[in-house]
Scaffold this active site. Structure first.
Site, PDB file in Angstrom:
ATOM      1  N   SER A 113      -4.458   6.588  -2.023  1.00  0.00           N
ATOM      2  CA  SER A 113      -4.799   5.174  -1.942  1.00  0.00           C
ATOM      3  C   SER A 113      -6.028   4.901  -1.088  1.00  0.00           C
ATOM      4  O   SER A 113      -7.113   5.379  -1.382  1.00  0.00           O
ATOM      5  CB  SER A 113      -3.584   4.409  -1.426  1.00  0.00           C
ATOM      6  OG  SER A 113      -3.814   3.038  -1.458  1.00  0.00           O
ATOM      7  N   HIS A 114      -5.849   4.189  -0.010  1.00  0.00           N
ATOM      8  CA  HIS A 114      -6.961   3.736   0.835  1.00  0.00           C
ATOM      9  C   HIS A 114      -7.301   4.730   1.932  1.00  0.00           C
ATOM     10  O   HIS A 114      -8.169   4.468   2.748  1.00  0.00           O
ATOM     11  CB  HIS A 114      -6.561   2.411   1.468  1.00  0.00           C
ATOM     12  CG  HIS A 114      -5.195   2.496   2.093  1.00  0.00           C
ATOM     13  ND1 HIS A 114      -4.045   2.528   1.332  1.00  0.00           N
ATOM     14  CD2 HIS A 114      -4.811   2.632   3.363  1.00  0.00           C
ATOM     15  CE1 HIS A 114      -3.007   2.662   2.122  1.00  0.00           C
ATOM     16  NE2 HIS A 114      -3.431   2.728   3.365  1.00  0.00           N
ATOM     17  N   ASP A 277      -9.634  -0.682  -3.362  1.00  0.00           N
ATOM     18  CA  ASP A 277      -9.466   0.531  -2.540  1.00  0.00           C
ATOM     19  C   ASP A 277      -9.634   1.816  -3.347  1.00  0.00           C
ATOM     20  O   ASP A 277     -10.028   1.799  -4.515  1.00  0.00           O
ATOM     21  CB  ASP A 277      -8.115   0.505  -1.825  1.00  0.00           C
ATOM     22  CG  ASP A 277      -6.961   0.745  -2.781  1.00  0.00           C
ATOM     23  OD1 ASP A 277      -7.091   0.375  -3.961  1.00  0.00           O
ATOM     24  OD2 ASP A 277      -5.931   1.307  -2.358  1.00  0.00           O
ATOM     25  N   ASP A 279      -7.745   3.897  -4.972  1.00  0.00           N
ATOM     26  CA  ASP A 279      -7.139   4.042  -6.298  1.00  0.00           C
ATOM     27  C   ASP A 279      -7.098   2.731  -7.076  1.00  0.00           C
ATOM     28  O   ASP A 279      -6.429   2.638  -8.107  1.00  0.00           O
ATOM     29  CB  ASP A 279      -5.729   4.644  -6.183  1.00  0.00           C
ATOM     30  CG  ASP A 279      -4.803   3.776  -5.370  1.00  0.00           C
ATOM     31  OD1 ASP A 279      -5.286   3.049  -4.472  1.00  0.00           O
ATOM     32  OD2 ASP A 279      -3.579   3.811  -5.611  1.00  0.00           O
ATOM     33  N   ASP A 281      -5.813  -0.298  -6.504  1.00  0.00           N
ATOM     34  CA  ASP A 281      -4.701  -1.246  -6.583  1.00  0.00           C
ATOM     35  C   ASP A 281      -4.746  -2.343  -5.521  1.00  0.00           C
ATOM     36  O   ASP A 281      -4.075  -3.351  -5.650  1.00  0.00           O
ATOM     37  CB  ASP A 281      -3.342  -0.516  -6.577  1.00  0.00           C
ATOM     38  CG  ASP A 281      -3.120   0.332  -5.353  1.00  0.00           C
ATOM     39  OD1 ASP A 281      -4.031   0.422  -4.508  1.00  0.00           O
ATOM     40  OD2 ASP A 281      -2.022   0.916  -5.237  1.00  0.00           O
ATOM     41  N   ARG A 282      -5.563  -2.153  -4.474  1.00  0.00           N
ATOM     42  CA  ARG A 282      -5.667  -3.210  -3.458  1.00  0.00           C
ATOM     43  C   ARG A 282      -6.859  -4.111  -3.736  1.00  0.00           C
ATOM     44  O   ARG A 282      -7.795  -3.716  -4.426  1.00  0.00           O
ATOM     45  CB  ARG A 282      -5.864  -2.606  -2.066  1.00  0.00           C
ATOM     46  CG  ARG A 282      -4.681  -1.829  -1.592  1.00  0.00           C
ATOM     47  CD  ARG A 282      -4.856  -1.403  -0.145  1.00  0.00           C
ATOM     48  NE  ARG A 282      -3.604  -0.828   0.323  1.00  0.00           N
ATOM     49  CZ  ARG A 282      -3.297  -0.640   1.596  1.00  0.00           C
ATOM     50  NH1 ARG A 282      -4.154  -0.967   2.533  1.00  0.00           N
ATOM     51  NH2 ARG A 282      -2.129  -0.128   1.916  1.00  0.00           N
ATOM     52  N   THR A 344       8.779  -3.377   2.520  1.00  0.00           N
ATOM     53  CA  THR A 344       7.395  -2.982   2.276  1.00  0.00           C
ATOM     54  C   THR A 344       7.314  -1.898   1.204  1.00  0.00           C
ATOM     55  O   THR A 344       8.128  -0.974   1.197  1.00  0.00           O
ATOM     56  CB  THR A 344       6.792  -2.460   3.590  1.00  0.00           C
ATOM     57  OG1 THR A 344       6.805  -3.533   4.516  1.00  0.00           O
ATOM     58  CG2 THR A 344       5.370  -1.977   3.400  1.00  0.00           C
ATOM     59  N   GLU A 363       1.811  -8.288  -1.288  1.00  0.00           N
ATOM     60  CA  GLU A 363       2.028  -7.830   0.075  1.00  0.00           C
ATOM     61  C   GLU A 363       0.842  -8.247   0.932  1.00  0.00           C
ATOM     62  O   GLU A 363      -0.278  -8.373   0.431  1.00  0.00           O
ATOM     63  CB  GLU A 363       2.143  -6.311   0.110  1.00  0.00           C
ATOM     64  CG  GLU A 363       3.317  -5.761  -0.643  1.00  0.00           C
ATOM     65  CD  GLU A 363       3.537  -4.300  -0.296  1.00  0.00           C
ATOM     66  OE1 GLU A 363       4.336  -4.035   0.618  1.00  0.00           O
ATOM     67  OE2 GLU A 363       2.895  -3.432  -0.910  1.00  0.00           O
ATOM     68  N   LYS A 376       0.531  -2.760  -7.930  1.00  0.00           N
ATOM     69  CA  LYS A 376      -0.394  -3.816  -7.567  1.00  0.00           C
ATOM     70  C   LYS A 376      -1.722  -3.516  -8.259  1.00  0.00           C
ATOM     71  O   LYS A 376      -1.959  -2.396  -8.695  1.00  0.00           O
ATOM     72  CB  LYS A 376      -0.534  -3.941  -6.065  1.00  0.00           C
ATOM     73  CG  LYS A 376      -0.873  -2.665  -5.342  1.00  0.00           C
ATOM     74  CD  LYS A 376      -0.816  -2.920  -3.837  1.00  0.00           C
ATOM     75  CE  LYS A 376      -1.080  -1.664  -3.047  1.00  0.00           C
ATOM     76  NZ  LYS A 376       0.141  -1.065  -2.519  1.00  0.00           N
TER      77      LYS A 376
HETATM   78  C1  G1P Z   1       1.090   0.478   3.395  1.00  0.00           C
HETATM   79  C2  G1P Z   1       1.258  -1.020   3.300  1.00  0.00           C
HETATM   80  C3  G1P Z   1       2.233  -1.355   2.201  1.00  0.00           C
HETATM   81  C4  G1P Z   1       1.755  -0.759   0.883  1.00  0.00           C
HETATM   82  C5  G1P Z   1       1.517   0.743   1.063  1.00  0.00           C
HETATM   83  C6  G1P Z   1       0.912   1.362  -0.176  1.00  0.00           C
HETATM   84  O1  G1P Z   1       2.323   1.087   3.704  1.00  0.00           O
HETATM   85  O2  G1P Z   1       1.703  -1.555   4.527  1.00  0.00           O
HETATM   86  O3  G1P Z   1       2.357  -2.746   2.104  1.00  0.00           O
HETATM   87  O4  G1P Z   1       2.681  -0.965  -0.136  1.00  0.00           O
HETATM   88  O5  G1P Z   1       0.638   0.969   2.158  1.00  0.00           O
HETATM   89  O6  G1P Z   1      -0.333   0.815  -0.480  1.00  0.00           O
HETATM   90  P1  G1P Z   1       2.725   1.530   5.195  1.00  0.00           P
HETATM   91  O7  G1P Z   1       1.630   2.436   5.686  1.00  0.00           O
HETATM   92  O8  G1P Z   1       2.759   0.268   6.017  1.00  0.00           O
HETATM   93  O9  G1P Z   1       4.061   2.173   5.059  1.00  0.00           O
HETATM   94 ZN    ZN Z   2      -4.142   1.882  -3.158  1.00  0.00          ZN
END
Ligand code: G1P
Ligand code: ZN
Length: 543
Positions: A113-114, A277, A279, A281-282, A344, A363, A376
């Site tokens: 992801s990010h 981000d 991938d 999705d954000r 979450t 979220e 997302k």
């Molecule tokens: C974080 C975000 C959560 C999201 C997840 C995946 O998870 O807080 O809302 O769904 O990344 O993108 P966390 O690191 O808080 O467990």
């Molecule tokens: Zn992501």
């Protein structure tokens, strides 16, 4: 066909987190590490022989190598076909879209992801089910359990598959079909939104800037925003995906998307700015000199949903993760539709959407989506906003201010303390839990604690219960402080503190969020004994 059964022994650290298994690349590069996890997925999901899978990732370092391993293992485990995004690429929402469109058994998504990418940075893998959404906790727990006892995995001995050209090829008895990673997704977007109205908006001098952050969404943004909607190619920045995201942190927030933020707060700023981000999705949404919090964005999309063709008949319901602000709850109340509060992580929304209880969800962590897929979706949020802007013909800031005037403003911020020693972070959480008995009724400045607990969630569809999903301090006026440990980090522990205060009085809506939340921040730090326990006097990131 040469299927090998390779003897292996378990790794003890293959527990999927909030969104799959995420580790540093060198961890994944250990002999058998990736293979063990993939076999654990296959053994847990028990697909029928000949089933079809989807496979793709965000293109980060190690993506291409992992694609080859997974294809050879799928062939050796009886799969009939794998649909792979060309080059091994699929954004997370596009993977979800493809799983649903072709009704496959599920898919494997390669992404962290990010989180940053590169030879010493993060890699990740997760399984999504046939609904296109992240596997439920029951499945991820089964995968983890299998990974702890695994003794062997199966892999086909074969040459690497050519993954850069479209079309079908054979790998043992299995078909590998390389698909265009963008086409299905772009078609879906076009079916949801009023592209003609957005095209007209963009042709009429409305300037946008989209920051793809050298991540997977570059080609998606070029196809949709530029080719189909007519935005100039130059309005898409950092559009070329790179294995290390150009050394950046592909997280669309005010800290990490600073190139975009500078433009949006500079002279001659565009009318609308957005980023997504690693991938895809954000999303982050900005107006001219104006930041829309993700919680407000969700509320606003819900309030304006009927302006988009896909939602013109209204919403069945909405959902938000527990730490997300209650701004959307107010909209749901006004629309007289249900609003669900989940733990979450996106996996909790899937059941609600499959059961038709929820159309939109989101979220605070820059994630918004709807039942068009089961992830997302960053570009979807951008298009939804553009659709609303095209219909309302007002600046972003004015739309948000009118929203606050109607529903009140939920001031909101999140403080992240990254890279804490695990014991110190666990100590903070334990200390908070130990304070449950004494906090209720206690007054701190203007705030009196009404309730203090560990959030737990009973899924209204399948009845499964998830405990310990974050410590909540709820005050008598509805303000909240939430504490949770991240489940996606790969280094030490990350403590997140979420702060929310509701303000009905429009005269106070122009306050800066940090100003409005200053007292709650002080209370949070005091109650958690944060500095004593972690030595930190400042958060790493504020969003
Ligand atoms: C974080 C975000 C959560 C999201 C997840 C995946 O998870 O807080 O809302 O769904 O990344 O993108 P966390 O690191 O808080 O467990
Ligand atoms: Zn992501």
């Amino acid at each position: 066909m040469n299927i090998k059964t390779i003897a292996t022994s378990p790794f003890s650290d293959q527990k999927p987190g909030t969104s799959g298994l995420r580790k540093k690349v060198p961890v994944f590069q250990q002999a058998h590490y990736l293979e063990n996890f993939v076999q654990s997925i296959f053994d847990s999901i028990r697909a029928p022989t000949g089933a079809t899978l989807v496979l793709g990732g965000d293109g980060r370092y190690y993506n291409r190598q992992a694609i080859q391993v997974i294809l050879k293992m799928a062939a050796a485990n009886g799969y009939g076909k794998v649909l792979v995004g060309r080059g091994g690429i699929l954004s997370t929402p596009a993977a979800s879209c493809v799983i649903r469109k072709y009704q496959t058994f599920g898919g494997i998504i390669l992404s962290a992801s990010h989180n940053p990418g590169g030879p010493t940075e993060d890699f990740g893998i997760k399984f999504n089910s046939s609904n296109g959404g992240p596997a439920t906790e029951t499945v991820t727990e089964a995968i983890y359990a299998t990974s702890k006892t695994i003794k062997q995995y199966r892999i086909l001995e074969a040459a690497d598959v050519a993954i850069d050209t479209l079309g079908s090829s054979r790998l043992g008895e299995m078909t590998v079909e390389m698909i265009d990673p963008v086409a299905d997704y772009a078609g879906l977007m076009e079916s949801l939104f009023d592209f003609a109205a957005i095209r007209e908006l963009l042709a009429g001098g409305f300037n946008i800037r989209f920051d793809a952050m050298h991540a997977v969404n570059g080609p998606y943004a070029l196809e949709i925003l530029h080719r189909r909607l007519g935005a100039p190619a130059a309005s898409i920045m950092n559009a070329v995906p790179l294995e290390d995201f150009g050394g950046g942190h592909p997280d669309p927030n005010l800290t990490y998307a600073h190139d975009l933020v500078e433009i949006m707060y500079g002279a001659n700023a565009p009318d609308f700015g957005a980023a997504s981000d690693g991938d895809g999705d954000r999303n982050m949404i900005l107006g001219k000199h104006f930041f829309v919090t993700p919680s407000d964005s969700l509320a606003l999309l819900a309030a304006n949903a009927t302006l988009a063709p896909a939602y013109k008949k209204g919403l069945a319901g909405v959902a938000r993760s527990m730490p997300t602000s209650a701004a959307v709850d107010r909209v749901a109340q006004a629309l007289n539709i249900p609003c669900f509060e989940t733990p979450t992580g996106w996996k909790f929304f899937g059941n609600l959407m499959d059961a038709g209880k929820v159309t939109l969800c989101g979220e605070e962590s820059f994630g918004t989506g709807s039942d068009h897929v089961r992830e997302k979706d960053g570009l979807w949020a951008v298009l939804f906003w553009l659709n609303i802007l095209a219909a309302r013909k007002q600046p972003v800031e004015q739309i948000v201010r009118e929203h606050w005037a109607t529903y009140g403003r939920n001031f909101y911020s999140r403080y992240d303390y990254e890279g804490l020693p695990t014991e110190a972070a666990n100590g903070v959480m334990q200390h908070l839990r130990d304070s449950f008995a004494i906090l209720p009724g206690k007054t701190f400045g203007n705030y009196t604690v009404q309730l203090c607990d560990d959030f737990s969630y009973a899924d209204p569809v399948d009845g499964s219960v998830s405990n310990k999903q974050g410590v909540r301090l709820i005050f008598t006026d509805g303000s909240r402080i939430v504490f949770r440990l991240s489940g996606t980090g790969t280094e030490g522990a990350t403590l997140r503190i979420y702060l929310e205060a509701f303000e009905a009085n429009a005269a106070r809506h122009q306050l800066d969020a940090q100003q409005a939340l200053a007292e709650l921040v002080r209370i949070a730090l005091e109650v958690a004994e944060l500095q004593q326990r972690t030595g930190r006097d400042k958060p790493t990131v504020i969003t």
